[in-house]
Design a protein around this motif. Structure first.
Motif, PDB file in Angstrom:
ATOM      1  N   ASP A 150      35.947   7.934 -11.909  1.00 26.04           N
ATOM      2  CA  ASP A 150      36.054   6.572 -11.454  1.00 26.04           C
ATOM      3  C   ASP A 150      36.930   5.786 -12.061  1.00 26.04           C
ATOM      4  O   ASP A 150      38.052   5.402 -11.381  1.00 26.04           O
ATOM      5  CB  ASP A 150      34.963   5.970 -11.304  1.00 26.04           C
ATOM      6  N   ASP A 151      37.288   5.970 -13.474  1.00 28.82           N
ATOM      7  CA  ASP A 151      38.268   5.297 -14.212  1.00 28.82           C
ATOM      8  C   ASP A 151      39.720   5.910 -13.713  1.00 28.82           C
ATOM      9  O   ASP A 151      40.592   5.152 -13.630  1.00 28.82           O
ATOM     10  CB  ASP A 151      37.931   5.568 -15.596  1.00 28.82           C
ATOM     11  N   LEU A 152      39.739   7.378 -13.835  1.00 29.12           N
ATOM     12  CA  LEU A 152      41.151   7.902 -13.310  1.00 29.12           C
ATOM     13  C   LEU A 152      41.571   7.529 -11.987  1.00 29.12           C
ATOM     14  O   LEU A 152      42.532   6.818 -11.969  1.00 29.12           O
ATOM     15  CB  LEU A 152      40.988   9.334 -13.337  1.00 29.12           C
ATOM     16  N   ILE A 191      50.367  14.119  -7.575  1.00 30.59           N
ATOM     17  CA  ILE A 191      49.301  14.677  -8.527  1.00 30.59           C
ATOM     18  C   ILE A 191      49.688  14.800  -9.954  1.00 30.59           C
ATOM     19  O   ILE A 191      48.986  14.350 -11.034  1.00 30.59           O
ATOM     20  CB  ILE A 191      48.772  16.232  -7.969  1.00 30.59           C
ATOM     21  N   GLY A 192      50.933  15.446 -10.315  1.00 34.65           N
ATOM     22  CA  GLY A 192      51.443  15.959 -11.368  1.00 34.65           C
ATOM     23  C   GLY A 192      51.899  14.522 -12.200  1.00 34.65           C
ATOM     24  O   GLY A 192      51.268  13.986 -13.173  1.00 34.65           O
ATOM     25  N   SER A 202      50.051  10.130 -16.097  1.00 31.78           N
ATOM     26  CA  SER A 202      50.309   8.544 -16.357  1.00 31.78           C
ATOM     27  C   SER A 202      48.834   7.980 -16.574  1.00 31.78           C
ATOM     28  O   SER A 202      48.559   7.239 -17.528  1.00 31.78           O
ATOM     29  CB  SER A 202      51.109   7.880 -15.248  1.00 31.78           C
ATOM     30  N   ALA A 203      47.906   8.290 -15.645  1.00 31.34           N
ATOM     31  CA  ALA A 203      46.661   7.710 -15.685  1.00 31.34           C
ATOM     32  C   ALA A 203      45.762   8.137 -16.930  1.00 31.34           C
ATOM     33  O   ALA A 203      45.291   7.282 -17.488  1.00 31.34           O
ATOM     34  CB  ALA A 203      45.871   8.040 -14.366  1.00 31.34           C
ATOM     35  N   PHE A 204      46.168   9.451 -17.295  1.00 36.12           N
ATOM     36  CA  PHE A 204      45.484   9.729 -18.769  1.00 36.12           C
ATOM     37  C   PHE A 204      45.846   8.924 -19.857  1.00 36.12           C
ATOM     38  O   PHE A 204      45.158   8.566 -20.441  1.00 36.12           O
ATOM     39  CB  PHE A 204      45.681  11.344 -18.861  1.00 36.12           C
ATOM     40  N   VAL A 205      47.243   8.733 -19.981  1.00 32.41           N
ATOM     41  CA  VAL A 205      47.671   7.936 -21.017  1.00 32.41           C
ATOM     42  C   VAL A 205      47.207   6.435 -20.870  1.00 32.41           C
ATOM     43  O   VAL A 205      46.760   6.114 -22.035  1.00 32.41           O
ATOM     44  CB  VAL A 205      49.432   7.909 -20.872  1.00 32.41           C
ATOM     45  N   LYS A 206      46.942   6.121 -19.848  1.00 31.85           N
ATOM     46  CA  LYS A 206      46.416   4.675 -19.744  1.00 31.85           C
ATOM     47  C   LYS A 206      44.886   4.630 -20.131  1.00 31.85           C
ATOM     48  O   LYS A 206      44.269   3.753 -20.778  1.00 31.85           O
ATOM     49  CB  LYS A 206      46.527   3.884 -18.301  1.00 31.85           C
ATOM     50  N   LEU A 242      43.457  16.326  -8.091  1.00 36.52           N
ATOM     51  CA  LEU A 242      43.320  15.294  -9.163  1.00 36.52           C
ATOM     52  C   LEU A 242      42.365  15.851 -10.274  1.00 36.52           C
ATOM     53  O   LEU A 242      42.650  15.663 -11.357  1.00 36.52           O
ATOM     54  CB  LEU A 242      42.845  13.943  -8.675  1.00 36.52           C
ATOM     55  N   GLU A 243      41.081  16.290  -9.975  1.00 35.58           N
ATOM     56  CA  GLU A 243      40.207  16.813 -10.857  1.00 35.58           C
ATOM     57  C   GLU A 243      40.878  18.068 -11.905  1.00 35.58           C
ATOM     58  O   GLU A 243      40.677  17.961 -13.108  1.00 35.58           O
ATOM     59  CB  GLU A 243      39.109  17.312 -10.358  1.00 35.58           C
ATOM     60  N   SER A 244      41.480  18.893 -11.007  1.00 35.53           N
ATOM     61  CA  SER A 244      42.032  20.187 -11.750  1.00 35.53           C
ATOM     62  C   SER A 244      43.150  19.743 -12.511  1.00 35.53           C
ATOM     63  O   SER A 244      43.344  20.250 -13.703  1.00 35.53           O
ATOM     64  CB  SER A 244      42.255  21.243 -10.821  1.00 35.53           C
TER      65      SER A 244
END
Length: 498
Positions: free
Chosen positions: A208-210, A175-176, A181-185, A365-367
Motif C-alpha cells: 500500500d505504501d508503494l 514499472i522500471g 523512485s517509490a523505493f527511494v521515497k 510492480l511487486e516483482s
C-alpha cells in the motif's frame, strides 16, 4: 480523393484492379501481391471501419498486424481463404473490364461486394480488439498512476507502432522508473518495519505504501465508446442471450476446424463480436438455416443467411489474430523478469480484460520491487530471502452491506477482522476457499448470503506485504562482528541504524 473519403464502389473496384495489375507487372511473389493489395484495400476502406485510429502510427500498426504480423496465426487461414477468393474474383472482374464485357463485369459485383464486406469485417475485428485493449490498458494504468498516466500513454502511442517496443516503453516508464523512485521515497520516509522474528531479522514493506507513491488518487475512469459498447453486452436479458448465442456458435464453428479459440479468450471475443450489427442477425440466420422458418420481420435467402454467419466468423477471426499478436508482443517486452515470472504473467493476462490487466500490473510492480530488494543482497544472497505475504481484503462497507442478508456480528467476526493498517478495509480470516466453505457450512448461512460472501471472496483484492529476511544464524557463522555486518547489509537498503 483522400484516404478518409468513401470512394464509390466501382471506383474502389477499379483501384483494386489497378493495384493488382501493377503487382503482376512487377512480377511480385504471391505474398507481396496479397500484402500490397490489402494495404490498398485498407486505405480505400478506412471510413467503413468503426474505431479506425486517427493516429498515423496506430494506422500503420493495424495495417502491419493484418497484412504481415498476423500471418503465422492459425486463424489467419480463414482470412487467407477470403483474400484468395477476393483476388480470384477480382482477376475475373479485371478481365471483364479489359474486354469491355459489361454483363460479366456487372455479374461479378455482388460477389466482390460480399467479399469486400468480409474483408472489412476481418479488419474491423483487428481494430475493435486493438481499440478495446489499448483503452483497457490506459484505464488500468490510470487506476494506479492517476490522470498523469494519460500524458505518458499518449506520447508512447504517438511515437511507437504496436509491437514489442510499444509495450517495452510502457513497462520501462510505469514499472522500471516509478518503482525505483517509490523505493527511494519509502526508505527516506522510513516506510518499513524492522524487527527480529526468531532467528531472522525482518524488513517489511507494505505494498500500500508503494502504491501511494505511484500517483494521485484517480477519478473514476471515463469509459471509452468501445468499452461502453463492450460492457453493454451484459446490460439486460436480451443482450446476454445474444452473447450466449454468439459464444455457442463460435465454439462450434471453430472447433470443427481444429483452430478453436482458447477458453480464456472465447468469452472476451464473443462479447466483443456482439457490438457489431451482424451478431444481432445471427439468431435469425441460424434459425432459418436449421429449420427453414423465416424470422419475424425478415425475408432471408439461404445465401443471405450464410453471409451473416460468415461476417461473424470474419469478425471473430480478426479479433483472435489481433489479440494473439498483441499478447505475444506484450509477453516478449519485459526484460527484467524471469521466465517463471513471464509464465505467471501469461496465466494472469488472458485477453487484456480489466481484471487480468489489474492482476498483471500488480504482479509486475511487486516483482520489480522484489527485484530491487534482491539487488541489494550482494555477497550475502545465500543468507537472505525475500517473500510476499498476501491476505484477501474487502471494503468494510461491502461487509456491512451483508447485514440485510443475515450477516450478524458473530458471523462477521469469524469471517473477517479489521485491517490494522486501513480502517476502511477488512481482511478475510481464512486463506483457502476450503476453509471458507467449511465456515459457511458451520454457521448454516442462508443461500443468498453464501453467494454474496463467495462473490466477495472471488473479487477481493490482496493486501500485500513484502518481507526481506536476514538469517542471523547463517550470518553469524561468517563474521566475527555480527552487528557490524548487519549494519553493512542494512546500509544497502538505506537503513542507517538498527
Amino acid at each position: 480523393m483522400t484516404a478518409t473519403e468513401q470512394p464509390l464502389q466501382e471506383e474502389r473496384l477499379s483501384a483494386y484492379v489497378a493495384k493488382l495489375q501493377q503487382m503482376k507487372e512487377s512480377r511480385a511473389v504471391r505474398e507481396i501481391l496479397e500484402r500490397e493489395l490489402l494495404l490498398e484495400f485498407i486505405r480505400l476502406n478506412q471510413s467503413r471501419i468503426n474505431e479506425f485510429p486517427l493516429i498515423e502510427t496506430q494506422q500503420r500498426s493495424i495495417s502491419e498486424l493484418f497484412t504481415l504480423r498476423g500471418l503465422e496465426d492459425p486463424l489467419y487461414e480463414h482470412v487467407k481463404a477470403i483474400i484468395g477468393n477476393f483476388i480470384q474474383t477480382l482477376n475475373r472482374y479485371g478481365k471483364a473490364l479489359e474486354n469491355s464485357d459489361e454483363d460479366s463485369r456487372r455479374s461479378l459485383i455482388p460477389d466482390l461486394s460480399n467479399l469486400e464486406v468480409l474483408l472489412v469485417k476481418c479488419i474491423q475485428g483487428v481494430v475493435y480488439i486493438t481499440a478495446l485493449t489499448l483503452d483497457n490498458v490506459a484505464e488500468t494504468l490510470a487506476t494506479y498512476f492517476g490522470d498523469d498516466a494519460y500524458k505518458a500513454i499518449d506520447d508512447i502511442t504517438v511515437q511507437e507502432e504496436l509491437g514489442v517496443r510499444f509495450w517495452q516503453r510502457h513497462i520501462e516508464h510505469f514499472i522500471g522508473k516509478t518503482v525505483e523512485s517509490a523505493f527511494v521515497k519509502m526508505v527516506s520516509e522510513e516506510r518499513f518495519t524492522l524487527r527480529k522474528e526468531g532467528n531472522m531479522l525482518a524488513m517489511t514493506y507494505r505494498f500500500d505504501d508503494l502504491l501511494s507513491y505511484l500517483g494521485a488518487t484517480p477519478a473514476p475512469p471515463d469509459k471509452s465508446r468501445i468499452q461502453q459498447q463492450f460492457e453493454n453486452q451484459e446490460a439486460d436479458f436480451e443482450t446476454r442471450k445474444n452473447r450466449k448465442l454468439v459464444l455457442d456458435y463460435l465454439r462450434a464453428e471453430f472447433s470443427d476446424t481444429g483452430k478453436g479459440f482458447s477458453t480464456t479468450d472465447i468469452g472476451h471475443i464473443g462479447q466483443l463480436v456482439c457490438i457489431d450489427p451482424s451478431s444481432r442477425q445471427l439468431s435469425a440466420a441460424l434459425t432459418f438455416l436449421h429449420t427453414g422458418i423465416q424470422p419475424e420481420g425478415m425475408e432471408l435467402t439461404r445465401e443471405q443467411a450464410v453471409f451473416i454467419t460468415e461476417q461473424v466468423q470474419a469478425l471473430a477471426s480478426g479479433m483472435a489474430i489481433g489479440l494473439n499478436v498483441m499478447r505475444e508482443d506484450f509477453l516478449r517486452a519485459p526484460q527484467m523478469f524471469s521466465a517463471k515470472e513471464i509464465n505467471a504473467i501469461r496465466n494472469m493476462l488472458g485477453p487484456f480484460d480489466l481484471n487480468g490487466l489489474h492482476r498483471v500490473l500488480g504482479f509486475m510492480l511487486e516483482s520489480q520491487f522484489m527485484a530491487i530488494l534482491r539487488q541489494r543482497f550482494g555477497e550475502d544472497a545465500g543468507k537472505m530471502q525475500v517473500r510476499s505475504l498476501r491476505e484477501r481484503r474487502v471494503a468494510a462497507s461491502q461487509v456491512l452491506a451483508l447485514e440485510d442478508l443475515g450477516m450478524n456480528r458473530i458471523r462477521r467476526n469469524k469471517l473477517w477482522r479489521q485491517d490494522p493498517d486501513a480502517n476502511d478495509y477488512m481482511l478475510f480470516q481464512m486463506h483457502t476457499v476450503q476453509e471458507l466453505q467449511r465456515l459457511l457450512q458451520l454457521f448454516q448461512m442462508e443461500s443468498p448470503l453464501v453467494r454474496a460472501v463467495a462473490k466477495l471472496w472471488e473479487t477481493a483484492r490482496f493486501k500485500l506485504e513484502i518481507k526481506v529476511g536476514i538469517n542471523l544464524d547463517l550470518l553469524s557463522r561468517t563474521t566475527t562482528n555480527l552487528n557490524q555486518k548487519l549494519a553493512e547489509i542494512l546500509s544497502r537498503f538505506g537503513i542507517s541504524s538498527l
